[in-house]
Design an enzyme around this catalytic site. Sequence first.
Site, PDB file in Angstrom:
ATOM      1  N   CYS A  95      -6.250   1.986   5.802  1.00 13.19           N
ATOM      2  CA  CYS A  95      -6.902   0.754   6.254  1.00 13.19           C
ATOM      3  C   CYS A  95      -6.315   0.357   7.614  1.00 13.19           C
ATOM      4  CB  CYS A  95      -6.683  -0.365   5.224  1.00 13.19           C
ATOM      5  SG  CYS A  95      -4.978  -0.992   5.191  1.00 13.19           S
ATOM      6  N   GLU A 121       0.979   3.943   1.848  1.00 11.73           N
ATOM      7  CA  GLU A 121       1.491   4.366   3.159  1.00 11.73           C
ATOM      8  C   GLU A 121       2.660   3.495   3.599  1.00 11.73           C
ATOM      9  OE1 GLU A 121      -1.580   3.523   2.280  1.00 11.73           O
ATOM     10  OE2 GLU A 121      -3.076   4.272   3.681  1.00 11.73           O
ATOM     11  N   HIS A 139       0.856  -1.185   0.000  1.00  9.98           N
ATOM     12  CA  HIS A 139       0.000   0.000   0.000  1.00  9.98           C
ATOM     13  C   HIS A 139       0.897   1.242   0.000  1.00  9.98           C
ATOM     14  CE1 HIS A 139      -4.009  -1.786   1.726  1.00  9.98           C
ATOM     15  NE2 HIS A 139      -3.525  -2.513   0.747  1.00  9.98           N
ATOM     16  N   CYS A 177      -2.356  -0.235   7.473  1.00 11.24           N
ATOM     17  CA  CYS A 177      -1.563   1.004   7.374  1.00 11.24           C
ATOM     18  C   CYS A 177      -1.717   1.846   8.637  1.00 11.24           C
ATOM     19  CB  CYS A 177      -1.982   1.782   6.132  1.00 11.24           C
ATOM     20  SG  CYS A 177      -1.577   0.879   4.618  1.00 11.24           S
TER      21      CYS A 177
END
Lengths: 173, 173
Positions: free
Chosen positions: B93, B65, B63, B96
């Site tokens: 999410c 992040e 992801h 993260c």
Amino acid sequence: MARKLGKVLMKQEQEQFMAAAVAEARQAALLNEVPIGAVVVKDQQIIGRGHNMREHFQDVTYHAEMLAIMEACERLHSWRLEGCDLYVTLEPCIMCSGAIINARIANLYYGAADPKAGAVESLYHLMNDPRLNHQVQVASGVMQEECSQMLKDFFRAIRRRKKAARKKGRAGD
Amino acid sequence: MARKLGKVLMKQEQEQFMAAAVAEARQAALLNEVPIGAVVVKDQQIIGRGHNMREHFQDVTYHAEMLAIMEACERLHSWRLEGCDLYVTLEPCIMCSGAIINARIANLYYGAADPKAGAVESLYHLMNDPRLNHQVQVASGVMQEECSQMLKDFFRAIRRRKKAARKKGRAGD
């Protein structure tokens, strides 16, 4: 009788894979890392292994579970680890719980509880949130004694080393 | 007056760094990934950048992040990102959010909300849990319009492509 035998075999299987996670945790201890280990299993085969290496690599994402999941993704060439189980010696934190859910892991087995940061049963119950698009079956306390003893031994050794260093410091004054 | 000017400058600064996160998100879109981008900032400098690359690398942890945080850790040679801020185009999410807390990020700025999987304000409020050993200050809705429009455009284009493919399929019957 068949049911009882089934349960015994299931326990044996769980302990076999948790033993592999414990072996990973021991690798972490050799690097002076908090001893936490994890494996990802599919069709009775280990497809990902990981041990905590946060200090060694100074990377906050290098938890045992994350490394085991990343290896499994690479092995399957897929970010979806459907039909895979994860075994880990300590209850996962929020980050690792999120990765387990995102990866669609089917079953999570963990050893010791983490009352301070565990996000599976201690602080949160993230694995069975019906609002998320995936839920994970959880079994806790697998080889709990061994998993938690390993952590206790590690932190006791650290305290001893610190105490000895303080004594030495005072003697040198 | 000075206070008002301070607020204007703060907003300008936030938008400057969010624009860098948006630029990252556009990189993701070029790879046909859901356009999400992030940057980590310390002392007014960007020290980590990331965009979603989950499909490209088939890695569930890739992801925006996570990649920005990993780069920042490498840059600072430290898993502790104290005094650092994270800018991301979409509400993080669970995974993260956990990484943001674990890394001791000071301030989180995000653009669009994620009602289905957001763990900062939508489904959970993980950033200000007093039971955890770190809390993160949150500002949401930074360049919200641009961040959410980018996602809408991406999903609209996918639906169009699917519709066109179905039509083509029927024409070939």
